[in-house]
Design a protein around this motif. Structure first.
Motif, PDB file in Angstrom:
ATOM      1  N   ARG A   1       0.845  -1.189   0.000  1.00 35.68           N
ATOM      2  CA  ARG A   1       0.000   0.000   0.000  1.00 35.68           C
ATOM      3  C   ARG A   1       0.877   1.234   0.000  1.00 35.68           C
TER       4      ARG A   1
ATOM      5  N   ALA B   1      -2.836   5.088   0.650  1.00 36.37           N
ATOM      6  CA  ALA B   1      -3.738   3.944   0.845  1.00 36.37           C
ATOM      7  C   ALA B   1      -3.755   3.519   2.311  1.00 36.37           C
TER       8      ALA B   1
ATOM      9  N   VAL C   1      -9.035  -8.304  -2.354  1.00 37.99           N
ATOM     10  CA  VAL C   1      -9.373  -7.093  -3.102  1.00 37.99           C
ATOM     11  C   VAL C   1     -10.887  -6.934  -3.264  1.00 37.99           C
TER      12      VAL C   1
ATOM     13  N   GLN D   1     -13.749  -3.232  -2.865  1.00 35.26           N
ATOM     14  CA  GLN D   1     -14.168  -2.656  -4.142  1.00 35.26           C
ATOM     15  C   GLN D   1     -14.808  -1.280  -3.981  1.00 35.26           C
TER      16      GLN D   1
ATOM     17  N   ASP E   1     -14.289   0.947  -1.593  1.00 37.06           N
ATOM     18  CA  ASP E   1     -13.231   1.923  -1.279  1.00 37.06           C
ATOM     19  C   ASP E   1     -12.473   2.330  -2.543  1.00 37.06           C
ATOM     20  N   ILE E   2     -12.206   1.306  -3.374  1.00 35.34           N
ATOM     21  CA  ILE E   2     -11.438   1.561  -4.597  1.00 35.34           C
ATOM     22  C   ILE E   2     -12.177   2.565  -5.475  1.00 35.34           C
ATOM     23  N   ARG E   3     -13.513   2.366  -5.581  1.00 36.51           N
ATOM     24  CA  ARG E   3     -14.300   3.280  -6.411  1.00 36.51           C
ATOM     25  C   ARG E   3     -14.379   4.660  -5.775  1.00 36.51           C
TER      26      ARG E   3
ATOM     27  N   ILE F   1      -8.764   4.587  -5.830  1.00 36.24           N
ATOM     28  CA  ILE F   1      -7.499   3.902  -5.554  1.00 36.24           C
ATOM     29  C   ILE F   1      -7.000   3.233  -6.823  1.00 36.24           C
ATOM     30  N   GLN F   2      -5.741   3.430  -7.130  1.00 36.73           N
ATOM     31  CA  GLN F   2      -5.159   2.795  -8.308  1.00 36.73           C
ATOM     32  C   GLN F   2      -4.662   1.395  -7.933  1.00 36.73           C
ATOM     33  N   VAL F   3      -5.131   0.384  -8.677  1.00 33.84           N
ATOM     34  CA  VAL F   3      -4.809  -1.007  -8.343  1.00 33.84           C
ATOM     35  C   VAL F   3      -3.795  -1.570  -9.340  1.00 33.84           C
TER      36      VAL F   3
END
Ligand SMILES: [Mg+2]
Length: 427
Positions: free
Chosen positions: A43, A47, A58, A62, A64-66, A70-72
Motif C-alpha cells: 500500500r 492507501a 481485493v 471494491q 473503497d477503490i471506487r 485507488i489505483q490497483v
C-alpha cells in the motif's frame, strides 16, 4: 572496535516502484495485489491513511477503490526485482559490506565509519543517494546490533520528525525508544511469542532487554536469549541465524572469483536455492513466486557489464526444494549469456504464505510435478535434518522443467526497466 550496522529499508516498496513510473499518481492511493490479483500486498502512504489493511482480499475493498479512486496494480515481480537490484548495487557502492535481507532491505556494516563522518550524516547520504540514483524513498536505522538497527528503522518509519534516519548508537536513546516499542515489533519475536511474553509481564522491547537471560533461555530458547542480548547492544546474532523475512526470503552472495561457465552458476544458484528453501521450511512458509538474478561487477568498469533478473510464479505455493530448484534452473538458463565475468547471483522467494488454509489444496492437488505433498514434506524434513547435523549437505540435482503458466494479472504495469518494448513514455 564495536560493530555498527545500518538497516536500509525501502518505503512501501512495491507501491513506490509503481509510482516511480507513473508521476501522475504521485498523490494517488496505490495498492498492489498478490498473485492472481487476490489480496493487497503493498500500500502507498495514501492507501494506508485510508485504512486499507495489509492482506485484505481485493473484492472486500471494491467500494473503497471506487470511492477514493485507488489505483490497483497486479504484482510485477520483474519490475520489483530489477528495482531491488538497482538499490542493492547502489548500496554496495556506499558501504564495504552489504547483506541483502529481503527484496527491499539490506544491512550495511558501518563499523569505523564514524571516524570519517557521523553515523547520522552517513545515513542521510545513503537515503539521498538512493533517491537520486534509483528514485525510491528509503529509511535508515543505525545501531550496534542488527536487532537494534531493525528497531531504529522502525522508529525512522513511524516518526516523520526523524526525517527517515535514526542513529541509535547511544544507549540512553536505545532505552527511550525501546520503552515505547511493543515487544511484538522486535525482530524475530512475532505475535505468538509476544503473547507468551506478555503473560510474563514482558510488554515492551525494553522489558525484554532487561529480562534475566537465564530465564529467557529456560522458558523460551537460546535464540530469544540472543535477541534480548542484542537489544542490550551486544552483537551476537550470526547472519545465518537471522529470523526469516516475513515477505520474502533472499539468498545471494558475491563470488570470491568471477564465474563464466553456466555450470558454475548453476551450482551457485542451486546452493542459494537450497539455503532459501531451508529458511522457508524453518519458518513453516510456502512460496508462490521465485526470482533469480545474475550480474557482473558494476565497479569493474573495464569489463563488459550484464545484469538481469527473471521471476516465475509457482503453480501452487510450495516449500519443496525439488520444485523450486527446477524452476530456478530454468530461470537461470533463460538469463545466462556467454562471455561475461559474473560476480554475483541470488534467489528470492516471495508471495509467502503459512501452511494454514493451504493444506487441503496442497494435499488434494498433486500439482504439476506429481509429487505427493505428504511424501515431499517428509523428504524435506529428512534433508533439513541431515543438513543441520553435518557440514556436508544434501542438495538437489539440477533438472530442467516446464516454463511459466498463465495467471490472472489484470492490472499489470509494463516491464519499464527490463524490456525495450515497454520503456516508459516521457512527455
Ligand atoms: Mg520496506
Amino acid at each position: 572496535m564495536t560493530s555498527v550496522f545500518a538497516l536500509v529499508d525501502c518505503n512501501n516498496f512495491y507501491a513506490s516502484c509503481e509510482k516511480l513510473f507513473r508521476p501522475d499518481l504521485r498523490h494517488t492511493p496505490v495498492v498492489v495485489l498478490s498473485n492472481n490479483d487476490g489480496c493487497v500486498v503493498a500500500r502507498s502512504k495514501e492507501a494506508k491513511t485510508l485504512g486499507i489493511k495489509m492482506g485484505v482480499p481485493v473484492h472486500h475493498i471494491q467500494s473503497d477503490i471506487r470511492r477514493h479512486k485507488i489505483q490497483v496494480f497486479s504484482s510485477n515481480y520483474t519490475l520489483y526485482g530489477d528495482m531491488s537490484r538497482r538499490v542493492m548495487v547502489t548500496l554496495e557502492s556506499l558501504a564495504p559490506r552489504v547483506d541483502v535481507y529481503s527484496i527491499d532491505e539490506a544491512f550495511l556494516d558501518l563499523t569505523g565509519i564514524d571516524r570519517v563522518v557521523s553515523f547520522e550524516e552517513f545515513g542521510c547520504q545513503v537515503k539521498n543517494t538512493i533517491f537520486r540514483s534509483v528514485g525510491l524513498p528509503v529509511c535508515v536505522g543505525i545501531a550496534p546490533t542488527r536487532t537494534l538497527a531493525k528497531l531504529a528503522n522502525y522508529s525512522a518509519k513511524h516518526y516523520p520528525a526523524t526525517g527517515g534516519v535514526v542513529d541509535l548508537t547511544d544507549t540512553a536513546r536505545q532505552r527511550r525508544l525501546m520503552a515505547r516499542v511493543p515487544v511484538e515489533e522486535v525482530w524475530g519475536v512475532g505475535r505468538k511469542l509476544s503473547a507468551r511474553l506478555q503473560a510474563m509481564g514482558i510488554e515492551t522491547a525494553l522489558d525484554l532487554a532487561d529480562a534475566d537471560p537465564a530465564t529467557v533461555r529456560k522458558r523460551f530458547s537460546v535464540v530469544l536469549e540472543r535477541t534480548a542480548r542484542e537489544l542490550r547492544g551486544i552483537a551476537c546474532l550470526a547472519w545465518e541465524d537471522a529470523p526469516p523475512a516475513k515477505k520474502q526470503i533472499m539468498c545471494s552472495r558475491s563470488f570470491g572469483q568471477p564465474i563464466q561457465a553456466l555450470s558454475d552458476l548453476e551450482e551457485a544458484v542451486s546452493h542459494y536455492t537450497a539455503r532459501a528453501t531451508e529458511k522457508l521450511r524453518k519458518g513453516q512458509l510456502y512460496a508462490g513466486e521465485l526470482m533469480v538474478f545474475i550480474r557482473t561487477n558494476p565497479f569493474r568498469a573495464s569489463v563488459p557489464q550484464y545484469s538481469r533478473s527473471a521471476s516465475v510464479s509457482l503453480v501452487s505455493p510450495t516449500q519443496d526444494s525439488r520444485v523450486i530448484t527446477r524452476q530456478a534452473m530454468t530461470l537461470l538458463r533463460s538469463l545466462y549469456r556467454y562471455g561475461f565475468d559474473y560476480a554475483k547471483a541470488g534467489v528470492m522467494l516471495s508471495e509467502l504464505v503459512d501452511g494454514t488454509g493451504l493444506q487441503s489444496d496442497l494435499f488434494e492437488a498433486p500439482g504439476e510435478h506429481n509429487y505427493s505433498a505428504e511424501r515431499a514434506a517428509r523428504l524435506m524434513a529428512v534433508m533439513d535434518d541431515i543438513n543441520r547435523k553435518s557440514r556436508a549437505t544434501v542438495t538437489m540435482a539440477r533438472e530442467a522443467g516446464p516454463g511459466a503458466y498463465a495467471m490472472r494479472r489484470k492490472h499489470l504495469s509494463p516491464a519499464y526497466t527490463t524490456s525495450w518494448k515497454q520503456l516508459p513514455d516521457v512527455y
